[in-house]
Design a protein around this motif. Structure first.
Motif, PDB file in Angstrom:
ATOM      1  N   TYR A 116       0.920  -1.035  -0.143  1.00 27.75           N
ATOM      2  CA  TYR A 116       0.140  -0.467   0.008  1.00 27.75           C
ATOM      3  C   TYR A 116       1.262   1.545  -0.213  1.00 27.75           C
ATOM      4  N   GLN A 117       1.845   1.202   0.523  1.00 26.85           N
ATOM      5  CA  GLN A 117       2.876   2.780   0.366  1.00 26.85           C
ATOM      6  C   GLN A 117       2.980   2.557  -1.060  1.00 26.85           C
ATOM      7  N   GLU A 118       3.636   1.877  -1.447  1.00 29.07           N
ATOM      8  CA  GLU A 118       4.585   1.531  -2.827  1.00 29.07           C
ATOM      9  C   GLU A 118       2.828   1.693  -3.642  1.00 29.07           C
ATOM     10  N   TYR A 119       1.561   1.679  -3.560  1.00 26.03           N
ATOM     11  CA  TYR A 119       0.608   2.494  -4.144  1.00 26.03           C
ATOM     12  C   TYR A 119       0.719   3.702  -4.660  1.00 26.03           C
ATOM     13  N   ILE A 120       0.429   4.105  -3.191  1.00 30.34           N
ATOM     14  CA  ILE A 120       0.231   5.567  -2.279  1.00 30.34           C
ATOM     15  C   ILE A 120       1.445   6.701  -2.942  1.00 30.34           C
ATOM     16  N   ASP A 121       2.721   5.414  -3.161  1.00 31.58           N
ATOM     17  CA  ASP A 121       3.328   6.425  -4.066  1.00 31.58           C
ATOM     18  C   ASP A 121       3.516   6.694  -5.160  1.00 31.58           C
ATOM     19  N   ASN A 122       2.616   6.043  -6.541  1.00 26.47           N
ATOM     20  CA  ASN A 122       1.404   6.121  -7.533  1.00 26.47           C
ATOM     21  C   ASN A 122       0.450   6.655  -7.375  1.00 26.47           C
ATOM     22  N   ASP A 123      -0.534   6.632  -6.715  1.00 31.17           N
ATOM     23  CA  ASP A 123      -1.592   7.142  -6.178  1.00 31.17           C
ATOM     24  C   ASP A 123      -1.840   7.858  -5.182  1.00 31.17           C
ATOM     25  N   PRO A 124      -1.738   8.862  -4.628  1.00 33.01           N
ATOM     26  CA  PRO A 124      -1.748   9.701  -3.373  1.00 33.01           C
ATOM     27  C   PRO A 124      -3.089   9.539  -3.566  1.00 33.01           C
ATOM     28  N   TYR A 125      -3.618   9.805  -4.175  1.00 31.91           N
ATOM     29  CA  TYR A 125      -5.234  10.157  -3.724  1.00 31.91           C
ATOM     30  C   TYR A 125      -6.232   9.305  -3.216  1.00 31.91           C
ATOM     31  N   SER A 126      -5.544   7.975  -3.181  1.00 34.32           N
ATOM     32  CA  SER A 126      -6.580   6.748  -2.979  1.00 34.32           C
ATOM     33  C   SER A 126      -7.383   7.372  -1.944  1.00 34.32           C
ATOM     34  N   TYR A 127      -8.606   7.014  -1.514  1.00 36.60           N
ATOM     35  CA  TYR A 127      -8.418   6.750  -0.218  1.00 36.60           C
ATOM     36  C   TYR A 127      -8.369   5.450   0.637  1.00 36.60           C
ATOM     37  N   ALA A 128      -9.298   4.714  -0.496  1.00 35.40           N
ATOM     38  CA  ALA A 128      -9.131   3.101   0.058  1.00 35.40           C
ATOM     39  C   ALA A 128      -7.297   2.325   0.196  1.00 35.40           C
ATOM     40  N   ALA A 129      -6.624   3.266  -0.431  1.00 29.51           N
ATOM     41  CA  ALA A 129      -4.923   2.660   0.137  1.00 29.51           C
ATOM     42  C   ALA A 129      -4.917   2.769   0.801  1.00 29.51           C
ATOM     43  N   TRP A 130      -4.891   4.463   1.526  1.00 29.89           N
ATOM     44  CA  TRP A 130      -4.921   4.833   3.177  1.00 29.89           C
ATOM     45  C   TRP A 130      -4.827   3.807   3.914  1.00 29.89           C
ATOM     46  N   TYR A 131      -6.258   3.619   3.573  1.00 23.97           N
ATOM     47  CA  TYR A 131      -7.807   3.195   4.442  1.00 23.97           C
ATOM     48  C   TYR A 131      -6.756   1.584   4.921  1.00 23.97           C
ATOM     49  N   ASN A 132      -7.086   0.772   3.969  1.00 23.59           N
ATOM     50  CA  ASN A 132      -5.665  -0.183   4.192  1.00 23.59           C
ATOM     51  C   ASN A 132      -4.828  -0.771   4.645  1.00 23.59           C
ATOM     52  N   LEU A 133      -3.954   0.795   4.767  1.00 25.71           N
ATOM     53  CA  LEU A 133      -2.663   1.418   4.934  1.00 25.71           C
ATOM     54  C   LEU A 133      -2.777   0.948   6.667  1.00 25.71           C
ATOM     55  N   ALA A 134      -4.179   2.279   6.701  1.00 24.89           N
ATOM     56  CA  ALA A 134      -3.932   2.450   9.016  1.00 24.89           C
ATOM     57  C   ALA A 134      -4.415   0.908   8.712  1.00 24.89           C
ATOM     58  N   ASN A 135      -5.431   0.390   7.836  1.00 23.96           N
ATOM     59  CA  ASN A 135      -6.288  -1.275   8.978  1.00 23.96           C
ATOM     60  C   ASN A 135      -4.482  -2.346   9.053  1.00 23.96           C
ATOM     61  N   SER A 136      -3.696  -2.087   8.308  1.00 23.73           N
ATOM     62  CA  SER A 136      -2.476  -2.700   8.225  1.00 23.73           C
ATOM     63  C   SER A 136      -1.481  -2.585   9.298  1.00 23.73           C
ATOM     64  N   TYR A 137      -1.528  -1.449  10.084  1.00 23.16           N
ATOM     65  CA  TYR A 137      -0.617  -0.883  10.872  1.00 23.16           C
ATOM     66  C   TYR A 137      -1.565  -0.936  12.214  1.00 23.16           C
ATOM     67  N   HIS A 138      -3.019  -1.290  11.742  1.00 21.33           N
ATOM     68  CA  HIS A 138      -3.690  -1.406  13.580  1.00 21.33           C
ATOM     69  C   HIS A 138      -2.992  -2.294  13.901  1.00 21.33           C
ATOM     70  N   LYS A 139      -3.313  -3.661  12.659  1.00 19.54           N
ATOM     71  CA  LYS A 139      -3.329  -4.674  13.083  1.00 19.54           C
ATOM     72  C   LYS A 139      -1.792  -4.839  13.398  1.00 19.54           C
ATOM     73  N   LEU A 140      -1.193  -4.372  13.637  1.00 20.56           N
ATOM     74  CA  LEU A 140       0.280  -4.640  14.190  1.00 20.56           C
ATOM     75  C   LEU A 140       0.371  -3.440  15.229  1.00 20.56           C
TER      76      LEU A 140
END
Length: 467
Positions: free
Chosen positions: A193-217
């Motif tokens: 998701y970090q790489e994805y956001i580098d390509n598409d920084p305005y993807s709210y779904a990518a930020w959301y999924n990145l956040a969920n992964s941080y949450h689970k860790l």
């Protein structure tokens, strides 16, 4: 609903539908061109009337016997009305007419997938890939088949291929998160998701999924930052507010969590889960009236919300209204009778009401469902000890030790009980084990039986381990 739908259809399409319905009323045969038939079929599909839509496909196939599109539509409608054999037959006819039509193989693949005939599903989707102009959705369908086969690694391969073609596909992003989650590969998920956001920084779904992964860790601060980015891009993103609230709770930032939970109400109707979560935050802040008000809202909206019934009990318990709290604990247990926290609260309330036998029964339930709850073993044995049931208290702690061999608290408590039973030698053996397990916790022994501070043999053993 119907008027709104009619408004969306073009005048031509509307006229086609009216003319078709007139034909049915008059039991006549009118001719319609292919586009008119497609409009009429879509009209009934939109109205969730597959039976009437199927009837239209019969007329369409009769009037346009060489148009594969109507056979595919017919197969689709047979599929949704559970007429699987007819669906396969219609697709077979369509394939004879137009073997390069990707939709034939996509639909057949979906039918095979639903029948759990995964290999045949994959074969059809592969054929569809060769004929389709855009393949991102087909790649996603293949990923779903692999998910059904529990092959999540292969599913990830196809989801990524799909996302390479359509960066905006939110379904793909969420499915990928799901697969990483199942495989417990949060670090890989974060990297993607970090790489994805580098390509598409305005993807709210990518930020959301990145956040969920941080949450689970348990990286809650990072999760909150990522949820904030998702909300910044999509300010009505209720799920992001809710999950951000959950992350704030993990950091004991309850007042902030309440505000964030309440923001979800601006973008979606309130639900029982959110009311319950707000109630828990107020409870943690010892604001019991507010907590109870939100728990009540939760159960009013969803009477099966066990945690909210329990929460009401907790607020009453806090106010020493133990008898009333029992009623709500019971409501919670009716919905979730294997929840050790509910039984623990019951045991405590019975104890405070002096109903010792009922308390003991409830403690047995706690430990049946959660034998690694150290606190419960200690509390249960205390109840027995206070009743003068010393042997039972020591046997209970022995059971606790069998289930939790690394819990120093249980060994120290065992020392106290063995001294009370006059079994000094055994007590000193347990004291040695306790000190080996965790010497810093030796104060527990004196908290429980202060008179042991004057016992020379105990002090001598402790001094060997504690400098």
């Amino acid at each position: 609903m119907e008027e709104e739908f009619l408004f969306e259809f073009s005048d031509d399409a509307q006229r086609s539908v009216e003319r078709y319905e007139e034909m049915i009323r008059n039991q006549d045969q009118y001719f319609f061109d292919a586009q008119a038939f497609e409009n009429i079929i879509d009209y009934y599909i939109e109205k969730s009337d597959p039976v009437k839509a199927l009837q239209v496909t019969d007329y369409a196939v009769n009037q346009h016997p060489y148009a594969a599109v109507f056979l595919v539509k017919q197969a689709q409608l047979y599929f949704v009305t559970d007429q699987i054999e007819r669906a396969f037959l219609a697709l077979q006819k369509a394939e004879l007419l137009e073997a390069s039509e990707a939709e034939i193989y996509i639909l057949r693949g979906n039918i095979y997938n639903s029948l759990e005939r995964y290999q045949e599903a994959l074969e059809n989707f592969q054929i569809a890939l060769a004929f389709a102009e855009t393949t991102d959705e087909i790649l996603l369908q293949i990923a779903y088949v692999y998910q059904n086969m529990l092959d999540y690694e292969q599913a990830i391969v196809y989801i990524k291929r799909s996302l390479e073609q359509d960066m905006e596909n939110k379904d793909g992003l969420y499915e990928l998160a799901f697969c990483y989650d199942i495989l417990d590969k949060q670090e890989e998920s974060i990297k993607f998701y970090q790489e994805y956001i580098d390509n598409d920084p305005y993807s709210y779904a990518a930020w959301y999924n990145l956040a969920n992964s941080y949450h689970k860790l348990d990286l809650f601060e990072k999760a909150i930052d990522a949820y904030d980015y998702a909300i910044l891009i999509k300010d009505n993103f209720a799920s992001a507010y809710y999950n951000k609230g959950n992350a704030l709770v993990q950091l004991d930032r309850f007042a902030e969590a309440i505000e964030v939970y309440k923001q979800t109400f601006e973008y979606e109707p309130p639900n029982a889960d959110t009311y319950c979560a707000i109630g828990e935050c107020y409870e943690k802040l010892d604001l019991m009236d507010e907590a109870r008000a939100y728990y009540k809202k939760s159960v009013k909206m969803d009477p099966k919300m066990a945690d909210a019934w329990f929460g009401i009990g907790v607020t009453l318990n806090f106010e020493e209204r133990y008898f009333e709290s029992l009623h709500f604990y019971r409501k919670a247990l009716e919905l979730d009778d294997e929840n050790p926290d509910f039984w623990f609260a019951m045991a405590d309330a019975f104890y405070k009401l002096g109903q010792i036998e009922e308390s003991i029964e409830a403690y047995y339930k706690v430990l049946e469902f959660n034998p690694v709850d150290i606190e419960a073993w200690l509390d249960f044995s205390t109840v027995l000890y206070e009743q003068g049931r010393l042997l039972e208290a020591s046997e209970t702690i022995l059971d606790g030790i069998k289930n939790n061999p690394d819990a120093a608290e249980l060994y120290y408590r065992m020392v106290a009980y063995l001294f009370a039973l006059g079994e000094k030698n055994d007590a000193l053996v347990y004291l040695e084990t306790a000190l080996v397990t965790d010497p810093d916790k030796h104060y527990i022994l004196f908290e429980y039986l202060p008179q042991l501070q004057d016992n020379g043999s105990i002090i001598e053993v402790i001094n060997r381990y504690v400098k």
